[in-house]
Design a protein around this motif. Structure first.
Motif, PDB file in Angstrom:
ATOM      1  N   LEU A 101       2.052   1.090  20.430  1.00  0.00           N
ATOM      2  CA  LEU A 101       2.989   2.144  20.040  1.00  0.00           C
ATOM      3  C   LEU A 101       4.370   1.626  19.660  1.00  0.00           C
ATOM      4  CD1 LEU A 101       2.045   4.871  22.671  1.00  0.00           C
ATOM      5  CD2 LEU A 101       1.553   4.901  20.206  1.00  0.00           C
ATOM      6  N   THR A 102       4.658   0.372  19.952  1.00  0.00           N
ATOM      7  CA  THR A 102       5.988  -0.175  19.641  1.00  0.00           C
ATOM      8  C   THR A 102       5.970  -1.314  18.627  1.00  0.00           C
ATOM      9  OG1 THR A 102       5.850  -1.646  21.568  1.00  0.00           O
ATOM     10  CG2 THR A 102       6.957   0.480  21.882  1.00  0.00           C
ATOM     11  N   ASP A 103       4.833  -1.949  18.443  1.00  0.00           N
ATOM     12  CA  ASP A 103       4.736  -3.076  17.509  1.00  0.00           C
ATOM     13  C   ASP A 103       3.747  -2.725  16.397  1.00  0.00           C
ATOM     14  OD1 ASP A 103       4.371  -5.431  16.110  1.00  0.00           O
ATOM     15  OD2 ASP A 103       3.763  -6.611  17.857  1.00  0.00           O
ATOM     16  N   PRO A 104       4.238  -2.380  15.208  1.00  0.00           N
ATOM     17  CA  PRO A 104       3.350  -1.966  14.118  1.00  0.00           C
ATOM     18  C   PRO A 104       2.319  -3.020  13.701  1.00  0.00           C
ATOM     19  CG  PRO A 104       5.632  -1.451  13.598  1.00  0.00           C
ATOM     20  CD  PRO A 104       5.650  -2.298  14.824  1.00  0.00           C
ATOM     21  N   ALA A 105       2.543  -4.287  14.029  1.00  0.00           N
ATOM     22  CA  ALA A 105       1.603  -5.343  13.650  1.00  0.00           C
ATOM     23  C   ALA A 105       0.503  -5.536  14.696  1.00  0.00           C
ATOM     24  CB  ALA A 105       2.343  -6.662  13.440  1.00  0.00           C
ATOM     25  N   CYS A 106       0.609  -4.860  15.816  1.00  0.00           N
ATOM     26  CA  CYS A 106      -0.305  -5.038  16.941  1.00  0.00           C
ATOM     27  C   CYS A 106      -1.548  -4.171  16.778  1.00  0.00           C
ATOM     28  CB  CYS A 106       0.453  -4.664  18.220  1.00  0.00           C
ATOM     29  SG  CYS A 106      -0.494  -4.871  19.707  1.00  0.00           S
ATOM     30  N   ALA A 107      -2.709  -4.740  17.115  1.00  0.00           N
ATOM     31  CA  ALA A 107      -3.977  -3.990  17.080  1.00  0.00           C
ATOM     32  C   ALA A 107      -4.843  -4.429  18.264  1.00  0.00           C
ATOM     33  CB  ALA A 107      -4.699  -4.215  15.762  1.00  0.00           C
ATOM     34  N   PRO A 108      -4.418  -4.107  19.503  1.00  0.00           N
ATOM     35  CA  PRO A 108      -5.169  -4.573  20.673  1.00  0.00           C
ATOM     36  C   PRO A 108      -6.567  -3.986  20.780  1.00  0.00           C
ATOM     37  CG  PRO A 108      -3.522  -2.962  21.338  1.00  0.00           C
ATOM     38  CD  PRO A 108      -3.287  -3.263  19.873  1.00  0.00           C
ATOM     39  N   HIS A 109      -6.862  -2.941  20.014  1.00  0.00           N
ATOM     40  CA  HIS A 109      -8.172  -2.302  20.044  1.00  0.00           C
ATOM     41  C   HIS A 109      -9.174  -3.026  19.155  1.00  0.00           C
ATOM     42  CE1 HIS A 109      -6.571  -0.824  16.276  1.00  0.00           C
ATOM     43  NE2 HIS A 109      -5.666  -0.099  16.912  1.00  0.00           N
ATOM     44  N   GLY A 110      -8.697  -4.025  18.399  1.00  0.00           N
ATOM     45  CA  GLY A 110      -9.589  -4.778  17.536  1.00  0.00           C
ATOM     46  C   GLY A 110      -9.820  -4.123  16.190  1.00  0.00           C
ATOM     47  N   GLY A 111      -9.140  -3.026  15.936  1.00  0.00           N
ATOM     48  CA  GLY A 111      -9.275  -2.342  14.649  1.00  0.00           C
ATOM     49  C   GLY A 111      -8.112  -2.682  13.738  1.00  0.00           C
ATOM     50  N   GLU A 112      -7.532  -1.676  13.168  1.00  0.00           N
ATOM     51  CA  GLU A 112      -6.477  -1.821  12.169  1.00  0.00           C
ATOM     52  C   GLU A 112      -5.107  -1.547  12.801  1.00  0.00           C
ATOM     53  OE1 GLU A 112      -6.371  -0.189   7.615  1.00  0.00           O
ATOM     54  OE2 GLU A 112      -6.946   1.226   9.166  1.00  0.00           O
ATOM     55  N   SER A 113      -4.126  -2.358  12.475  1.00  0.00           N
ATOM     56  CA  SER A 113      -2.765  -2.108  12.948  1.00  0.00           C
ATOM     57  C   SER A 113      -2.108  -1.048  12.070  1.00  0.00           C
ATOM     58  CB  SER A 113      -1.940  -3.392  12.917  1.00  0.00           C
ATOM     59  OG  SER A 113      -1.675  -3.769  11.569  1.00  0.00           O
ATOM     60  N   VAL A 114      -1.029  -0.464  12.563  1.00  0.00           N
ATOM     61  CA  VAL A 114      -0.248   0.479  11.772  1.00  0.00           C
ATOM     62  C   VAL A 114       0.267  -0.224  10.515  1.00  0.00           C
ATOM     63  CG1 VAL A 114       1.910   1.804  11.748  1.00  0.00           C
ATOM     64  CG2 VAL A 114       0.346   1.982  13.695  1.00  0.00           C
ATOM     65  N   GLN A 115       0.671  -1.469  10.650  1.00  0.00           N
ATOM     66  CA  GLN A 115       1.144  -2.252   9.500  1.00  0.00           C
ATOM     67  C   GLN A 115       0.057  -2.369   8.443  1.00  0.00           C
ATOM     68  OE1 GLN A 115       3.399  -5.947  10.245  1.00  0.00           O
ATOM     69  NE2 GLN A 115       1.768  -6.967   9.109  1.00  0.00           N
ATOM     70  N   ASP A 116      -1.172  -2.650   8.877  1.00  0.00           N
ATOM     71  CA  ASP A 116      -2.288  -2.771   7.936  1.00  0.00           C
ATOM     72  C   ASP A 116      -2.608  -1.437   7.271  1.00  0.00           C
ATOM     73  OD1 ASP A 116      -2.517  -5.467   8.555  1.00  0.00           O
ATOM     74  OD2 ASP A 116      -4.168  -5.156   9.976  1.00  0.00           O
ATOM     75  N   LEU A 117      -2.579  -0.356   8.052  1.00  0.00           N
ATOM     76  CA  LEU A 117      -2.825   0.972   7.484  1.00  0.00           C
ATOM     77  C   LEU A 117      -1.775   1.309   6.431  1.00  0.00           C
ATOM     78  CD1 LEU A 117      -4.201   3.810   7.463  1.00  0.00           C
ATOM     79  CD2 LEU A 117      -2.566   4.437   9.262  1.00  0.00           C
ATOM     80  N   CYS A 118      -0.509   1.075   6.760  1.00  0.00           N
ATOM     81  CA  CYS A 118       0.574   1.373   5.807  1.00  0.00           C
ATOM     82  C   CYS A 118       0.446   0.524   4.548  1.00  0.00           C
ATOM     83  CB  CYS A 118       1.939   1.179   6.467  1.00  0.00           C
ATOM     84  SG  CYS A 118       2.325   2.449   7.702  1.00  0.00           S
ATOM     85  N   ALA A 119       0.044  -0.723   4.692  1.00  0.00           N
ATOM     86  CA  ALA A 119      -0.144  -1.592   3.522  1.00  0.00           C
ATOM     87  C   ALA A 119      -1.288  -1.070   2.647  1.00  0.00           C
ATOM     88  CB  ALA A 119      -0.414  -3.022   3.967  1.00  0.00           C
ATOM     89  N   ARG A 120      -2.400  -0.678   3.280  1.00  0.00           N
ATOM     90  CA  ARG A 120      -3.551  -0.162   2.527  1.00  0.00           C
ATOM     91  C   ARG A 120      -3.187   1.111   1.762  1.00  0.00           C
ATOM     92  NH1 ARG A 120      -7.273   3.542   4.686  1.00  0.00           N
ATOM     93  NH2 ARG A 120      -7.030   2.787   6.825  1.00  0.00           N
ATOM     94  N   VAL A 121      -2.518   2.036   2.448  1.00  0.00           N
ATOM     95  CA  VAL A 121      -2.127   3.282   1.793  1.00  0.00           C
ATOM     96  C   VAL A 121      -1.053   3.007   0.735  1.00  0.00           C
ATOM     97  CG1 VAL A 121      -1.074   5.560   2.174  1.00  0.00           C
ATOM     98  CG2 VAL A 121      -2.832   4.703   3.750  1.00  0.00           C
ATOM     99  N   GLY A 122      -0.176   2.048   0.999  1.00  0.00           N
ATOM    100  CA  GLY A 122       0.845   1.673   0.015  1.00  0.00           C
ATOM    101  C   GLY A 122       0.240   1.131  -1.272  1.00  0.00           C
ATOM    102  N   ARG A 123      -0.814   0.321  -1.144  1.00  0.00           N
ATOM    103  CA  ARG A 123      -1.501  -0.180  -2.347  1.00  0.00           C
ATOM    104  C   ARG A 123      -2.110   0.972  -3.135  1.00  0.00           C
ATOM    105  NH1 ARG A 123      -2.849  -4.113   1.443  1.00  0.00           N
ATOM    106  NH2 ARG A 123      -4.890  -3.181   1.850  1.00  0.00           N
TER     107      ARG A 123
END
Length: 193
Positions: A101-123
């Motif tokens: 919830l505090t680090d957008p690059a973090c994905a401790p669940h093994g899925g997609e980080s918020v950073q990755d989601l934002c990059a995908r939607v940004g593309r």
């Protein structure tokens, strides 16, 4: 050329009521009824897109839309947290949840980080700018958040500060290399007060 994106968030589901990471749960009967009554409130569009998730596909059908499934607009991949509630995770993995919830690059669940989601939607947004006219997209709330973060060039930490209520529309209009935002339009049917 002006491109207009009209993001529609799905109606309520049992998972959403329980703050559960998407588990493929359907929209509930009340949400489906609200969606059917809101169908007349939607503007016309040159194309209709749908996130591949169950809720979004059902929402589109309830709205009377025949949309193209668009993987780039899929909800956040929550990895091993899929189907679990935030309360459950807070009890068993509090440090991981706090980091996520505090680090957008973090994905401790093994899925997609918020950073990755934002990059995908940004593309996807970069290519959507090339389409004139209105695009209707039925997508999960986190996709709407990611689109707003990218369109307005907000810091990734703003992602968690954006609320996207069920059965609302968020509009982005793009022209001359920039996006403008219209937030939270409630979808109300023709009989709504």
């Amino acid at each position: 050329m002006t491109s207009r994106l009209f993001f529609v968030s799905p109606a309520m589901s049992a998972s959403l009521r329980q703050a559960r990471f998407d588990d493929g749960c359907s929209i509930d009967d009340g949400g489906a009824e609200q969606a059917r009554s809101a169908a007349g409130a939607l503007p016309s569009a040159v194309r209709v897109l749908v996130s591949p998730g169950v809720r979004c596909r059902e929402m589109a059908a309830a709205l009377g839309l025949d949309g193209v499934a668009t993987p780039e607009l899929a909800g956040l991949d929550a990895g091993r947290w899929r189907g679990r509630t935030l309360d459950e995770l807070g009890a068993t993995e509090p440090e991981e949840v706090a980091r996520w919830l505090t680090d957008p690059a973090c994905a401790p669940h093994g899925g997609e980080s918020v950073q990755d989601l934002c990059a995908r939607v940004g593309r996807w947004l970069a290519t959507a700018r090339e389409t004139a006219g209105r695009t209707l997209a039925v997508v999960e709330p986190e996709v709407v958040r990611a689109a707003v973060v990218r369109a307005l060039d907000l810091p990734l930490t703003a992602f968690w500060r954006l609320d996207v209520p069920p059965l609302t529309a968020t509009e982005l209009s793009g022209r001359a290399g920039r996006w403008n935002l219209r937030l939270g339009r409630t979808l109300a049917g023709p009989d709504a007060a």
